[in-house]
Design a protein around this motif. Structure first.
Motif, short mmCIF file in Angstrom:
data_model
loop_
_atom_site.label_atom_id
_atom_site.label_comp_id
_atom_site.label_asym_id
_atom_site.label_seq_id
_atom_site.Cartn_x
_atom_site.Cartn_y
_atom_site.Cartn_z
N THR A 85 0.85 -1.19 0.00
CA THR A 85 0.00 0.00 0.00
C THR A 85 0.88 1.24 0.00
O THR A 85 1.82 1.35 0.78
N GLN A 92 -1.62 11.00 -6.48
CA GLN A 92 -2.00 9.92 -7.40
C GLN A 92 -1.70 8.53 -6.82
O GLN A 92 -2.25 7.53 -7.29
N LEU A 93 -0.82 8.45 -5.82
CA LEU A 93 -0.46 7.16 -5.24
C LEU A 93 -1.10 6.90 -3.89
O LEU A 93 -1.12 5.76 -3.43
N LYS A 96 -3.23 3.72 -3.11
CA LYS A 96 -3.13 2.71 -4.19
C LYS A 96 -2.42 1.47 -3.64
O LYS A 96 -1.60 1.56 -2.75
N THR A 97 -2.76 0.32 -4.22
CA THR A 97 -2.13 -0.93 -3.81
C THR A 97 -1.70 -1.72 -5.04
O THR A 97 -2.26 -1.55 -6.13
#
Length: 146
Positions: A85, A92-93, A96-97
């Motif tokens: 993760t 933008q990150l 996110k995974t």
């Protein structure tokens, strides 16, 4: 029909002190028929302790025009299928995974603006279901376009 009365069952329980008995030594006797009659002693191994997974080789490389390839590897007893993760300053990150391959490798691509308004520190963590890794960090800074 008459039933015969059962004979009473009697038993006697005795207790004895166990201090004089042998204590387990961690070695077990395992007879092996192909070695003759000599006993073979085998040390019993302790079950390996679960260690927290670790993210190594965490890096971000600009691959052109604000695109970055973020890579790393999870080291664990079973590194495949771990979820990594992301977080940090790059919107933008955040959250996110990605899932690691069978060897623990992972990669993700992100694009940030090249005018200097985006970028910053990216973090990553993973878990093995019981223990969480330490957070690792890298930095994104896009090369400005002329």
């Amino acid at each position: 029909m008459t039933r015969a009365r059962p004979t009473p069952f009697r038993s006697r329980l005795t207790l004895e002190a166990l201090e004089w008995r042998d204590q387990p030594s961690g070695l077990e006797w395992e007879p092996l028929t192909n070695l003759g009659t000599q006993p073979v002693f085998v040390a019993l191994a302790d079950a390996p302790a679960n260690k927290a997974p670790e993210i190594v080789d965490f890096d971000a490389a600009e691959i052109g025009n604000g695109h970055f390839l973020i890579t790393g590897r999870v080291v664990d007893e079973t590194p495949g299928g771990r979820t990594v993760t992301f977080g940090g300053a790059v919107a933008q990150l955040a959250g996110k995974t990605v899932v690691t391959d069978e060897d623990g490798n992972f990669a993700i691509t992100v694009r940030i603006k090249t005018d200097g308004t985006e970028g910053g520190t990216v973090s990553a963590v993973t878990t093995d279901g019981e223990l969480m890794s330490k957070e690792v960090l890298t930095h994104l800074s896009a090369t400005p376009t002329p």
